[in-house]
Every structure is written in C-alpha cells, then in structure tokens.
Motif scaffolding. Structure first.
Motif, PDB file in Angstrom:
ATOM      1  N   THR A 260       0.832  -1.208   0.000  1.00 23.52           N
ATOM      2  CA  THR A 260       0.000   0.000   0.000  1.00 23.52           C
ATOM      3  C   THR A 260       0.866   1.258   0.000  1.00 23.52           C
ATOM      4  N   ALA A 261       1.951   1.236   0.792  1.00 20.44           N
ATOM      5  CA  ALA A 261       2.855   2.391   0.858  1.00 20.44           C
ATOM      6  C   ALA A 261       3.525   2.651  -0.480  1.00 20.44           C
ATOM      7  N   LEU A 262       3.849   1.589  -1.185  1.00 18.65           N
ATOM      8  CA  LEU A 262       4.450   1.742  -2.508  1.00 18.65           C
ATOM      9  C   LEU A 262       3.453   2.356  -3.483  1.00 18.65           C
ATOM     10  N   LYS A 263       2.250   1.831  -3.514  1.00 20.53           N
ATOM     11  CA  LYS A 263       1.253   2.321  -4.458  1.00 20.53           C
ATOM     12  C   LYS A 263       0.835   3.761  -4.169  1.00 20.53           C
ATOM     13  N   SER A 264       0.884   4.151  -2.896  1.00 24.11           N
ATOM     14  CA  SER A 264       0.476   5.510  -2.528  1.00 24.11           C
ATOM     15  C   SER A 264       1.588   6.536  -2.710  1.00 24.11           C
ATOM     16  N   GLY A 265       2.803   6.057  -3.004  1.00 25.80           N
ATOM     17  CA  GLY A 265       3.921   6.963  -3.196  1.00 25.80           C
ATOM     18  C   GLY A 265       4.716   7.257  -1.939  1.00 25.80           C
ATOM     19  N   GLU A 266       4.367   6.634  -0.823  1.00 27.92           N
ATOM     20  CA  GLU A 266       5.150   6.826   0.401  1.00 27.92           C
ATOM     21  C   GLU A 266       6.540   6.234   0.275  1.00 27.92           C
ATOM     22  N   ALA A 267       6.664   5.165  -0.497  1.00 27.83           N
ATOM     23  CA  ALA A 267       7.948   4.484  -0.672  1.00 27.83           C
ATOM     24  C   ALA A 267       8.313   4.431  -2.140  1.00 27.83           C
ATOM     25  N   ASP A 268       9.612   4.488  -2.418  1.00 26.13           N
ATOM     26  CA  ASP A 268      10.095   4.345  -3.791  1.00 26.13           C
ATOM     27  C   ASP A 268      10.094   2.894  -4.240  1.00 26.13           C
ATOM     28  N   ALA A 269      10.247   1.988  -3.273  1.00 22.95           N
ATOM     29  CA  ALA A 269      10.294   0.556  -3.573  1.00 22.95           C
ATOM     30  C   ALA A 269       9.963  -0.206  -2.304  1.00 22.95           C
ATOM     31  N   VAL A 270       9.668  -1.490  -2.465  1.00 18.06           N
ATOM     32  CA  VAL A 270       9.540  -2.387  -1.317  1.00 18.06           C
ATOM     33  C   VAL A 270      10.585  -3.477  -1.460  1.00 18.06           C
ATOM     34  N   PHE A 271      10.963  -4.064  -0.329  1.00 20.03           N
ATOM     35  CA  PHE A 271      11.927  -5.158  -0.320  1.00 20.03           C
ATOM     36  C   PHE A 271      11.359  -6.254   0.559  1.00 20.03           C
ATOM     37  N   PHE A 272      11.101  -7.417  -0.078  1.00 20.17           N
ATOM     38  CA  PHE A 272      10.433  -8.476   0.670  1.00 20.17           C
ATOM     39  C   PHE A 272      10.714  -9.825   0.006  1.00 20.17           C
ATOM     40  N   ASP A 273      10.139 -10.897   0.577  1.00 19.25           N
ATOM     41  CA  ASP A 273      10.349 -12.239   0.048  1.00 19.25           C
ATOM     42  C   ASP A 273       9.824 -12.358  -1.380  1.00 19.25           C
ATOM     43  N   THR A 274      10.651 -12.894  -2.257  1.00 23.79           N
ATOM     44  CA  THR A 274      10.288 -13.009  -3.665  1.00 23.79           C
ATOM     45  C   THR A 274       9.013 -13.816  -3.855  1.00 23.79           C
ATOM     46  N   ASP A 275       8.894 -14.951  -3.156  1.00 20.37           N
ATOM     47  CA  ASP A 275       7.721 -15.809  -3.334  1.00 20.37           C
ATOM     48  C   ASP A 275       6.429 -15.091  -2.986  1.00 20.37           C
ATOM     49  N   TYR A 276       6.473 -14.227  -2.006  1.00 22.69           N
ATOM     50  CA  TYR A 276       5.284 -13.453  -1.640  1.00 22.69           C
ATOM     51  C   TYR A 276       4.965 -12.413  -2.712  1.00 22.69           C
ATOM     52  N   LEU A 277       6.015 -11.803  -3.270  1.00 21.39           N
ATOM     53  CA  LEU A 277       5.828 -10.705  -4.211  1.00 21.39           C
ATOM     54  C   LEU A 277       5.410 -11.154  -5.612  1.00 21.39           C
ATOM     55  N   VAL A 278       5.783 -12.359  -6.014  1.00 21.96           N
ATOM     56  CA  VAL A 278       5.530 -12.800  -7.392  1.00 21.96           C
ATOM     57  C   VAL A 278       4.055 -12.688  -7.782  1.00 21.96           C
ATOM     58  N   PRO A 279       3.116 -13.279  -7.024  1.00 18.28           N
ATOM     59  CA  PRO A 279       1.714 -13.159  -7.452  1.00 18.28           C
ATOM     60  C   PRO A 279       1.196 -11.730  -7.406  1.00 18.28           C
ATOM     61  N   ILE A 280       1.709 -10.923  -6.489  1.00 21.99           N
ATOM     62  CA  ILE A 280       1.270  -9.531  -6.402  1.00 21.99           C
ATOM     63  C   ILE A 280       1.693  -8.768  -7.652  1.00 21.99           C
ATOM     64  N   VAL A 281       2.917  -8.987  -8.094  1.00 26.28           N
ATOM     65  CA  VAL A 281       3.394  -8.338  -9.323  1.00 26.28           C
ATOM     66  C   VAL A 281       2.612  -8.846 -10.527  1.00 26.28           C
ATOM     67  N   GLU A 282       2.395 -10.162 -10.596  1.00 29.89           N
ATOM     68  CA  GLU A 282       1.697 -10.746 -11.743  1.00 29.89           C
ATOM     69  C   GLU A 282       0.259 -10.244 -11.846  1.00 29.89           C
ATOM     70  N   GLU A 283      -0.374 -10.008 -10.705  1.00 29.26           N
ATOM     71  CA  GLU A 283      -1.773  -9.592 -10.700  1.00 29.26           C
ATOM     72  C   GLU A 283      -1.944  -8.075 -10.790  1.00 29.26           C
ATOM     73  N   SER A 284      -0.832  -7.344 -10.839  1.00 27.85           N
ATOM     74  CA  SER A 284      -0.917  -5.878 -10.840  1.00 27.85           C
ATOM     75  C   SER A 284      -1.184  -5.294 -12.220  1.00 27.85           C
ATOM     76  N   GLY A 285      -1.150  -6.127 -13.243  1.00 29.53           N
ATOM     77  CA  GLY A 285      -1.399  -5.643 -14.598  1.00 29.53           C
ATOM     78  C   GLY A 285      -0.326  -4.702 -15.121  1.00 29.53           C
ATOM     79  N   GLY A 286       0.902  -4.883 -14.666  1.00 31.89           N
ATOM     80  CA  GLY A 286       2.011  -4.050 -15.120  1.00 31.89           C
ATOM     81  C   GLY A 286       2.274  -2.841 -14.244  1.00 31.89           C
ATOM     82  N   GLU A 287       1.423  -2.609 -13.237  1.00 35.16           N
ATOM     83  CA  GLU A 287       1.644  -1.465 -12.346  1.00 35.16           C
ATOM     84  C   GLU A 287       2.908  -1.647 -11.522  1.00 35.16           C
ATOM     85  N   LEU A 288       3.161  -2.887 -11.072  1.00 33.86           N
ATOM     86  CA  LEU A 288       4.325  -3.190 -10.242  1.00 33.86           C
ATOM     87  C   LEU A 288       5.316  -4.014 -11.036  1.00 33.86           C
ATOM     88  N   MET A 289       6.591  -3.862 -10.709  1.00 37.88           N
ATOM     89  CA  MET A 289       7.630  -4.620 -11.416  1.00 37.88           C
ATOM     90  C   MET A 289       8.816  -4.882 -10.501  1.00 37.88           C
TER      91      MET A 289
END
Length: 239
Positions: free
Chosen positions: A155-184
């Motif tokens: 949420t902080a990333l999408k709202s512009g509070e953060a420039d990036a997030v750093f977290f477990d890859t396995d958790y992030l993969v479906p979030i990136v895939e479901e973002s429709g290109g918004e996240l990378m």
C-alpha cells in the motif's frame, strides 16, 4: 520465507510438553501462500498442509494458533503455543533464544518491487518490521520505512510513500503478476537466512526430534517436494 529479527528476549517458562494433550502450532495466518486465513476462517496454505502431515507422521494431535508476527517468538517462549511454523528463516540471532528443526524450505531470495524500473533503491524502501529484510535495508544507504504487515508495504508503494519495497520473492511474485504491469521487479535478488524451519523452545528436545524425523521422512519419500511445487510452482527450489 519470511525472516524475523528478535528485538527482545523473553525467559522461557517450563512448558511440560510431555504432559500436554495437544501440540499447539503457532503461525501468523497473513502470509500467503505459506499461511493465511481462508474464507471459512481457518488457517490454510502450504504450512497448514505441511504441518498437518508432520503431525500425522509424528503421531501428534495438533491444533493451530495465530499470532501477530512481531511477537511470535516471545509468545512461543512464554508458552502460548509449542511451535512456530510461519515461514520463519533460521538465523543465528534467533537461534540464541529458541531452537529450530531442520529446514523444510530451502534458503529463499528477497526482491525489490517498484512502480518504475527507474525507481531509486537508495531512496525510501518499505519493509515489514522485525524482518531480515528490514535489517538489510537499515544497513544499506536507503531510508527504511517499516510497517507491521506485508500488505501495508505494498500500500505504501502504491500511494507513493515508498520508492520501492523489499520483501520475500515468493510473496511478491503473485502480487506483481496480478498488478497488470503497475508493479515490477527491479534490481538484484538477495538471499537471506539459512532456510525455513520450525521454531521450538530449547527445552522441548523430544518435540524437536519428532518433527525432525517427520521432516526427514517427507524429504526421503518426495512428498515435501510435491507440496513445495504445489504451493510455490514448478520453478521453486526443492530438496
């Protein structure tokens, strides 16, 4: 596999597991696909299926308990449950306070995700509090922005509070895939920790031995690898 930095140590209470009728399996319930609460209000995910199988092989009666991530170790040590099975990476600091079974998920990677490939990884980077990811960022040139849950860092990333997030890859993969290109994904992946294990009180050696034997049997017959692929996909690391 999510990682935790222990900020405070709590003295162990005598647990008396030998007298216990039920082994209480402590998890977060907020970290899919490792563990989450399903529509029926029950603990679900890889670790639920895996933990139930371990209990069956160890001939233990187990029940599931949820606890917030930032106090999950102190509540194990104080006796509120008997194990931690919550995507917890094994590290030296934690090993000084609790014991671990052998790993049941190989060491995993952490990744940066941003809204643009030009995002500044030396700027403000969000990470979940009390994790190895937050420690890693705190020791880098970036400014760490911490949140209590993984959802909040996205949420902080999408709202512009953060420039990036750093977290477990396995958790992030479906979030990136479901973002429709918004996240990378940007930058390089980083391996943290020594694999994921079950946390056990240091006094509960018999319980640790039972779970270690069950994990070994699942590695030897291939059923652990089958579960890893089922929940994390064909490209996941296996044994």
């Amino acid at each position: 596999m999510k990682t935790l930095i222990l900020s405070t140590a709590v003295l162990a209470l005598s647990a008396g597991l030998a007298m216990a009728q039920t082994v209480r399996m402590g998890t977060e319930g907020a970290y899919p696909p490792y563990n989450f609460i399903n529509d029926a209000g029950e603990v679900d995910g890889f670790e639920r299926e895996f933990g139930d199988e371990l209990c069956a092989r160890a001939e233990l009666t187990c029940e599931w308990v949820t606890n917030d991530w930032d106090s999950i170790i102190p509540n194990l040590v104080s006796g509120n449950y008997d194990t931690i099975i919550a995507g917890m990476s094994i590290n030296d600091e934690r090993d000084e306070v609790i014991d671990f079974t052998q790993d049941y998920i190989p060491p995993a990677t952490s990744s940066y995700v941003a809204l643009s490939e030009d995002a500044d990884l030396g700027g403000v980077v969000a990470a979940q509090t009390s994790t190895l990811q937050s420690q890693y960022i705190s020791e880098s040139d970036a400014t760490l922005l911490e949140f209590a849950t993984a959802d909040e860092i996205i949420t902080a990333l999408k709202s512009g509070e953060a420039d990036a997030v750093f977290f477990d890859t396995d958790y992030l993969v479906p979030i990136v895939e479901e973002s429709g290109g918004e996240l990378m994904f940007i930058g390089e992946t980083v391996t943290l920790g020594r694999g994921t294990g079950m946390g056990i009180r240091e006094s509960d050696t018999e319980l640790k031995d039972k779970f270690d034997a069950a994990i070994t049997s699942m590695k030897e017959d291939g059923s652990l690898n089958e579960m890893l692929i089922k929940w994390f996909g064909e490209g996941t690391d296996t044994y």
